[in-house]
Design a protein around this motif. Structure first.
Motif, PDB file in Angstrom:
ATOM      1  N   TRP A   8       0.808  -1.221   0.000  1.00 36.37           N
ATOM      2  CA  TRP A   8       0.000   0.000   0.000  1.00 36.37           C
ATOM      3  C   TRP A   8       0.840   1.268   0.000  1.00 36.37           C
ATOM      4  O   TRP A   8       0.319   2.363  -0.177  1.00 36.37           O
ATOM      5  CB  TRP A   8      -0.972  -0.009   1.171  1.00 36.37           C
ATOM      6  N   TYR A 101     -12.459   9.671  13.606  1.00 38.35           N
ATOM      7  CA  TYR A 101     -12.447   8.337  12.996  1.00 38.35           C
ATOM      8  C   TYR A 101     -13.673   8.167  12.118  1.00 38.35           C
ATOM      9  O   TYR A 101     -14.755   8.643  12.437  1.00 38.35           O
ATOM     10  CB  TYR A 101     -12.394   7.243  14.069  1.00 38.35           C
ATOM     11  N   GLY A 107      -9.188   2.395  12.165  1.00 34.78           N
ATOM     12  CA  GLY A 107      -8.031   3.277  12.225  1.00 34.78           C
ATOM     13  C   GLY A 107      -7.975   4.338  11.153  1.00 34.78           C
ATOM     14  O   GLY A 107      -6.921   4.903  10.884  1.00 34.78           O
ATOM     15  N   TYR A 108      -9.112   4.662  10.531  1.00 27.59           N
ATOM     16  CA  TYR A 108      -9.180   5.662   9.462  1.00 27.59           C
ATOM     17  C   TYR A 108      -9.539   6.997  10.093  1.00 27.59           C
ATOM     18  O   TYR A 108     -10.678   7.247  10.449  1.00 27.59           O
ATOM     19  CB  TYR A 108     -10.242   5.240   8.443  1.00 27.59           C
ATOM     20  N   TYR A 109      -8.545   7.877  10.277  1.00 32.09           N
ATOM     21  CA  TYR A 109      -8.724   9.161  10.948  1.00 32.09           C
ATOM     22  C   TYR A 109      -8.558  10.269   9.915  1.00 32.09           C
ATOM     23  O   TYR A 109      -7.498  10.410   9.306  1.00 32.09           O
ATOM     24  CB  TYR A 109      -7.688   9.314  12.062  1.00 32.09           C
ATOM     25  N   LEU A 124      -5.735  12.418   5.675  1.00 31.89           N
ATOM     26  CA  LEU A 124      -5.977  11.086   6.228  1.00 31.89           C
ATOM     27  C   LEU A 124      -4.739  10.547   6.918  1.00 31.89           C
ATOM     28  O   LEU A 124      -3.643  10.563   6.359  1.00 31.89           O
ATOM     29  CB  LEU A 124      -6.379  10.128   5.103  1.00 31.89           C
ATOM     30  N   TYR A 125      -4.961  10.043   8.128  1.00 30.60           N
ATOM     31  CA  TYR A 125      -3.944   9.264   8.828  1.00 30.60           C
ATOM     32  C   TYR A 125      -4.513   7.876   9.064  1.00 30.60           C
ATOM     33  O   TYR A 125      -5.633   7.725   9.539  1.00 30.60           O
ATOM     34  CB  TYR A 125      -3.569   9.902  10.174  1.00 30.60           C
ATOM     35  N   ARG A 126      -3.734   6.859   8.732  1.00 30.15           N
ATOM     36  CA  ARG A 126      -4.147   5.467   8.941  1.00 30.15           C
ATOM     37  C   ARG A 126      -3.375   4.911  10.130  1.00 30.15           C
ATOM     38  O   ARG A 126      -2.154   4.800  10.081  1.00 30.15           O
ATOM     39  CB  ARG A 126      -3.878   4.642   7.695  1.00 30.15           C
ATOM     40  N   ASP A 127      -4.102   4.579  11.196  1.00 32.90           N
ATOM     41  CA  ASP A 127      -3.487   4.009  12.398  1.00 32.90           C
ATOM     42  C   ASP A 127      -2.866   2.640  12.111  1.00 32.90           C
ATOM     43  O   ASP A 127      -3.214   1.977  11.123  1.00 32.90           O
ATOM     44  CB  ASP A 127      -4.543   3.795  13.489  1.00 32.90           C
ATOM     45  N   ASN A 130      -4.551  -0.529  10.242  1.00 28.46           N
ATOM     46  CA  ASN A 130      -5.275  -0.199   9.028  1.00 28.46           C
ATOM     47  C   ASN A 130      -4.429  -0.709   7.855  1.00 28.46           C
ATOM     48  O   ASN A 130      -3.198  -0.543   7.864  1.00 28.46           O
ATOM     49  CB  ASN A 130      -5.479   1.317   8.932  1.00 28.46           C
ATOM     50  N   GLY A 132      -3.657   0.408   5.075  1.00 30.67           N
ATOM     51  CA  GLY A 132      -2.814   1.395   4.406  1.00 30.67           C
ATOM     52  C   GLY A 132      -1.781   2.043   5.303  1.00 30.67           C
ATOM     53  O   GLY A 132      -1.061   2.934   4.864  1.00 30.67           O
ATOM     54  N   HIS A 133      -1.674   1.616   6.561  1.00 25.34           N
ATOM     55  CA  HIS A 133      -0.699   2.227   7.485  1.00 25.34           C
ATOM     56  C   HIS A 133       0.709   2.023   6.960  1.00 25.34           C
ATOM     57  O   HIS A 133       1.088   0.916   6.579  1.00 25.34           O
ATOM     58  CB  HIS A 133      -0.831   1.606   8.883  1.00 25.34           C
TER      59      HIS A 133
END
Length: 135
Positions: A8, A101, A107-109, A124-127, A130, A132-133
């Motif tokens: 990803w 979220y 984890g999609y913030y 977007l931040y992915r925890d 997730n 895509g992190h």
């Protein structure tokens, strides 16, 4: 190939061209909201057109404008997502979703703002956890 097998972090789009109805207003918007994400820009005249590049997103002074596009920028933390939204709202831009979220995936913030041409711009931040992190 299935999604769980995909890297990803791999880039699959080289760049995007966004046409602006009011070039200066759009440049002001993107400069303001992308600064908290640490995204640089540079400008040039290309064939008589003004272009400002925000890494892989080029804002171009061309008509008709791009409208109702959803464009998502990567944030390195939840704090960056919040700073993106705060910078936009404090500058008078329209919120399209406060930081928080989302139900899209664990984890999609994210937060959302509307640019001058009503494009939905997301940070977007992915925890961890997730798909895509990227750490």
């Amino acid at each position: 190939m299935h999604g769980e097998d995909w890297d990803w972090s791999q880039h699959v789009v080289d760049h995007l061209e966004l046409h602006a109805s009011d070039y200066r207003a759009s440049i002001s918007f993107y400069t303001t909201v992308l600064a908290p994400l640490g995204i640089p820009s540079w400008s040039e005249d290309s064939g008589g057109e003004q272009v400002t590049c925000f890494t892989r997103v080029n804002v171009v002074d061309r008509h008709p404008p791009t409208r109702e596009l959803h464009l998502c920028f990567v944030a390195r933390s939840r704090e960056e997502v919040e700073a993106f939204h705060r910078a936009g709202v404090e500058a008078g831009y329209r919120s399209n979703g406060a930081p928080g979220y989302r139900d899209y995936a664990p984890g999609y913030y994210a937060s959302f703002l509307l640019d001058p041409d009503d494009n939905n711009v997301e940070a977007l931040y992915r925890d961890v956890g997730n798909p895509g992190h990227t750490g």
